[in-house]
Scaffold this motif. Structure first.
Motif, PDB file in Angstrom:
ATOM      1  N   GLY A 172     -50.876  82.470 -83.434  1.00 10.71           N
ATOM      2  CA  GLY A 172     -52.001  83.353 -83.732  1.00 10.71           C
ATOM      3  C   GLY A 172     -51.962  84.624 -82.904  1.00 10.71           C
ATOM      4  N   LEU A 173     -51.731  84.441 -81.569  1.00 14.53           N
ATOM      5  CA  LEU A 173     -51.703  85.612 -80.692  1.00 14.53           C
ATOM      6  C   LEU A 173     -50.540  86.536 -81.041  1.00 14.53           C
ATOM      7  N   SER A 174     -49.379  85.949 -81.366  1.00 16.81           N
ATOM      8  CA  SER A 174     -48.236  86.795 -81.722  1.00 16.81           C
ATOM      9  C   SER A 174     -48.585  87.657 -82.918  1.00 16.81           C
ATOM     10  N   LEU A 175     -49.195  87.020 -83.922  1.00 17.46           N
ATOM     11  CA  LEU A 175     -49.584  87.763 -85.119  1.00 17.46           C
ATOM     12  C   LEU A 175     -50.543  88.889 -84.750  1.00 17.46           C
ATOM     13  N   MET A 176     -51.477  88.566 -83.846  1.00 13.86           N
ATOM     14  CA  MET A 176     -52.472  89.568 -83.488  1.00 13.86           C
ATOM     15  C   MET A 176     -51.809  90.772 -82.813  1.00 13.86           C
ATOM     16  N   PHE A 177     -50.953  90.510 -81.791  1.00 17.51           N
ATOM     17  CA  PHE A 177     -50.307  91.626 -81.090  1.00 17.51           C
ATOM     18  C   PHE A 177     -49.434  92.433 -82.044  1.00 17.51           C
ATOM     19  N   GLY A 178     -48.700  91.722 -82.911  1.00 18.34           N
ATOM     20  CA  GLY A 178     -47.862  92.418 -83.889  1.00 18.34           C
ATOM     21  C   GLY A 178     -48.711  93.307 -84.779  1.00 18.34           C
ATOM     22  N   ALA A 179     -49.819  92.751 -85.264  1.00 18.75           N
ATOM     23  CA  ALA A 179     -50.675  93.513 -86.175  1.00 18.75           C
ATOM     24  C   ALA A 179     -51.275  94.720 -85.472  1.00 18.75           C
ATOM     25  N   LEU A 180     -51.699  94.524 -84.205  1.00 15.12           N
ATOM     26  CA  LEU A 180     -52.271  95.653 -83.459  1.00 15.12           C
ATOM     27  C   LEU A 180     -51.293  96.820 -83.387  1.00 15.12           C
ATOM     28  N   MET A 181     -50.016  96.475 -83.103  1.00 17.41           N
ATOM     29  CA  MET A 181     -49.023  97.546 -82.982  1.00 17.41           C
ATOM     30  C   MET A 181     -48.784  98.222 -84.328  1.00 17.41           C
ATOM     31  N   ILE A 182     -48.595  97.415 -85.367  1.00 20.23           N
ATOM     32  CA  ILE A 182     -48.266  97.989 -86.679  1.00 20.23           C
ATOM     33  C   ILE A 182     -49.417  98.860 -87.184  1.00 20.23           C
ATOM     34  N   ILE A 183     -50.651  98.354 -87.036  1.00 18.77           N
ATOM     35  CA  ILE A 183     -51.798  99.124 -87.541  1.00 18.77           C
ATOM     36  C   ILE A 183     -51.891 100.452 -86.810  1.00 18.77           C
ATOM     37  N   ASP A 184     -51.734 100.395 -85.476  1.00 18.43           N
ATOM     38  CA  ASP A 184     -51.834 101.629 -84.707  1.00 18.43           C
ATOM     39  C   ASP A 184     -50.706 102.584 -85.068  1.00 18.43           C
ATOM     40  N   LEU A 185     -49.511 102.022 -85.297  1.00 16.95           N
ATOM     41  CA  LEU A 185     -48.368 102.874 -85.664  1.00 16.95           C
ATOM     42  C   LEU A 185     -48.652 103.595 -86.969  1.00 16.95           C
ATOM     43  N   ILE A 186     -49.154 102.847 -87.971  1.00 15.09           N
ATOM     44  CA  ILE A 186     -49.429 103.462 -89.269  1.00 15.09           C
ATOM     45  C   ILE A 186     -50.535 104.504 -89.141  1.00 15.09           C
ATOM     46  N   ARG A 187     -51.573 104.159 -88.351  1.00 19.87           N
ATOM     47  CA  ARG A 187     -52.679 105.101 -88.220  1.00 19.87           C
ATOM     48  C   ARG A 187     -52.232 106.380 -87.520  1.00 19.87           C
ATOM     49  N   THR A 188     -51.446 106.210 -86.441  1.00 18.13           N
ATOM     50  CA  THR A 188     -50.976 107.389 -85.724  1.00 18.13           C
ATOM     51  C   THR A 188     -50.106 108.259 -86.622  1.00 18.13           C
ATOM     52  N   ASP A 189     -49.186 107.604 -87.337  1.00 15.60           N
ATOM     53  CA  ASP A 189     -48.260 108.371 -88.155  1.00 15.60           C
ATOM     54  C   ASP A 189     -48.971 109.114 -89.268  1.00 15.60           C
TER      55      ASP A 189
END
Lengths: 465, 126, 55
Positions: free
Chosen positions: C13-30
């Motif tokens: 669960g935590l791995s998914l959460m950290f992964g999702a946090l990074m991906i979402i932020d990456l997409i939002r920043t880009d």
């Protein structure tokens, strides 16, 4: 721009944040490496016996002292993210730089994978002791990589401060173990009789062979210069942090050898997964066991953390120069980290952590490191030839100039032979990889690179050009 | 005249990354799949092992026990396993040639590129 | 189901959460910032102003 944060007048430029001090450099260097004391070094005992393990420890220590001296001089002058990559670009040339960049990314990503594998293995051992057999290690491997990548993504200061704390604890754990064993906390006596009974089970060739894993005591200390663009005063902090780091490691390595060799029969030690934790188990003291479990855990996490930091800096720098697609050369506008490089390297680390056996990954990492050290020898000579001491100001000048280089080259050749004993196929496979990658770079990729822009240091023209 | 690199499209960037990725994974997994990887220790177990015949003294026996191995038979393979360090000189020479050749290749090609860089950077007066 | 089996799920669960946090932020920043700004970092720029390699 002196403090590195983007000022109002230059808002159109994003830079990495200059926030680190010498202690962070120490933490980055020692943090990556200290895990070598908690796992991996002991295979050198397996490859040559107890004495060979100690000799390998000191010979490798000498090799890395040379590395640290050479690196300190060059990097205190070429202070740019990517460390040795930027050095190679300014001193040897673009193709060498591309290769060095790959060495760095490979060495660190593989080491990161090895660390994650160790986390899984250690938790499995502890679960086994508590009576839960057959723990699924995968979620823990994935979690350690994901968490640390996320930490790195969010900013370098928090990442390396975290590293400083857990590295210090892991280092103290080794000292506490050494002192408690010395003052009789162990229910089992220290025993060094194997040194006299069976000094060199493989003869002299065993000493050479053990050097292969002797490197593991210190592998990665050269990663300190990756942080050059994020340090407040690189010319001072980098040599200082690196040298303090190598001294710390020499002390820790010797104590580790002493405690483990005294407490564990060398035949067992030579194939143990977590030697310091095993030594604590032998003492029979449950406090020490808990302490060394925490130490092992922290050391592996600190190392993986530093590896993510370093590998992403190298990947980022190559993207910035268009050696790799320029998409990777991006800095996060808020956190000021090379965020695309960090995210991209996560799945790569996972491929290796979940798919390959530990010794294979470790050897791949060691070999990339070794190629990097070989590069440092002629890099140093060329640096002093193209820009003699009186032409540019260096932050640090190392003493006895050609001597460390010669020693390093000799030891590197010996280490190649050591790897060749048993892992020759990997060596050849890796060299083929680098040769193909080099040709690919020279004939295809280099067309996208701006020529003059690669040379960014405010130096005079090199001699002889 | 400064060199103007072509602009690389998205497809080209993805393609280049994939090339590198395939190379990397290949270098790691090909030796693995061909079964050429790793040096294995070969155990030479002794018959009817006792701690004495395995050369373990009293202190070492205590250490084995603390590690959870009380039966000498269980330690037999670990204690007697040895590497085989015999090697062929031909393979050693091949390796040496490859290492040296690799560095010579890289440094020579680098130098050619480096001259271009220096010329462009220091060529015109700044 | 003992504590270790639960930990396995927590870790996923935590791995998914950290992964999702990074991906979402990456997409939002880009998607928020211009790519030219994001890739505007240059090597040695600080070097040129902050430290002089001249004796």
């Amino acid at each position: 721009m002196a403090n590195g944060t983007t000022s109002k007048t230059q808002t159109e430029r994003l830079q990495l944040l200059r926030v680190l001090g010498p202690a962070h450099i120490w933490a980055l260097g020692v943090g990556i490496v200290l895990v070598g004391e908690y796992m991996g070094w002991n295979f050198s005992v397996g490859k040559g016996g107890m004495i060979a393990g100690l000799i390998a420890c000191w010979v490798a220590g000498l090799l890395y002292t040379c590395v640290a001296m050479i690196d300190s001089e060059v990097t205190s002058t070429v202070a740019a993210a990517g460390g040795q990559y930027a050095q190679a670009k300014h001193i040897v040339g673009p193709l060498m730089a591309f290769n060095v960049g790959l060495f760095l990314v490979m060495a660190y990503t593989m080491l990161e994978a090895a660390n994650a594998i160790t986390v899984g293995f250690l938790l499995d051992t502890v679960a086994g002791i508590q009576g839960h057999s057959g723990l699924d290690q995968h979620p823990f491997i994935v979690l350690s990589i994901m968490f640390l990548a996320w930490l790195n993504y969010r900013g370098v200061l928090a990442t390396l401060t975290f590293n400083l704390v857990i590295t210090a604890i892991a280092f103290l754990a080794i000292i506490v173990l050494f002192l408690s064993v010395q003052f009789g906390a162990s229910s089992v006596p220290l025993d060094f009789s194997a040194i006299t009974n069976d000094p060199l089970p493989y003869g002299w060739v065993g000493i050479v062979a053990s050097l292969h894993f002797g490197l593991w005591y210190y592998l990665g200390i050269e990663g300190t210069c990756q942080a050059a663009e994020e340090v407040r005063s690189p010319a001072r902090s980098l040599p200082y942090g690196t040298m303090a780091g190598i001294m710390t490691l020499l002390i820790a390595a010797t104590m580790t050898w002493y405690v483990c060799s005294g407490l564990i029969p060398w035949e067992y030690l030579g194939q143990a997964g977590t030697p310091l934790f095993d030594a604590a188990r032998v003492t029979g003291n449950s406090w020490l066991m808990v302490l060394l479990f925490v130490g092992t855990m922290f050391a592996t996490l600190a190392s993986a953390n530093g590896c993510i930091n370093d590998a992403s800096r190298a990947w980022f720098s190559m993207g910035r120069d268009r050696y790799l697609p320029s998409w990777f050369g991006a800095v996060h506008p808020v956190y000021r980290t090379p965020y695309r490089a960090i995210v991209f390297l996560v799945p790569i680390a996972l491929i290796f952590a979940l798919g390959a056996p530990l010794d294979q990954v470790v050897t791949f990492s060691i070999l990339s490191g070794l190629l990097g050290y070989t590069f440092m020898t002629f890099n140093m000579i060329m640096f002093r030839n193209k820009w003699p001491l009186d032409t540019i100001k260096r932050g640090y000048v190392h003493p006895f100039h050609p001597l460390p280089t010669i020693v390093l080259l000799t030891l590197c050749s010996t280490a190649y032979f050591a790897v060749f004993l048993g892992y020759g196929t990997q060596l050849i496979a890796m060299l083929c990889f680098y040769i193909i990658a080099s040709l690919w770079f020279h004939f295809r990729r280099y067309q996208f690179v701006r020529r003059g822009d690669q040379f960014t240091m405010p130096w005079p023209k090199p001699r002889g050009y | 005249m400064a060199y103007k690199p072509p602009k690389q499209g998205l497809f080209g960037q993805v393609f280049d990354v994939l090339t590198l990725l395939v190379l990397t994974v290949g270098a790691l997994y090909i030796p693995l799949y061909m079964g050429l990887a790793g040096a294995a220790k070969v155990p030479n177990p002794v018959a009817n092992p006792t701690w004495q015949s395995l050369g373990q003294n009293a202190a070492e026996q205590q250490q084995w026990a603390a590690l959870g191995i009380t039966d000498p038979a269980a330690a037999n393979n670990i204690i007697t396993a040895r590497f085989d360090y015999s090697f062929s000189w031909v393979a050693l020479v091949v390796m040496a040639v490859l290492v040296v050749g690799y560095f010579v290749l890289v440094v020579r090609l680098s130098d050619r590129e480096y001259r271009e860089v220096i010329e462009e950077r220091f060529g015109e007066k700044r | 189901m003992d504590v270790w089996s639960k930990l396995e799920y927590v870790a996923w669960g935590l791995s998914l959460m950290f992964g999702a946090l990074m991906i979402i932020d990456l997409i939002r920043t880009d998607s928020t910032y211009d790519n030219d700004l994001l890739t505007s970092s240059r090597e040695g720029e600080i070097e040129a102003t902050a430290e002089r390699h001249i004796i």
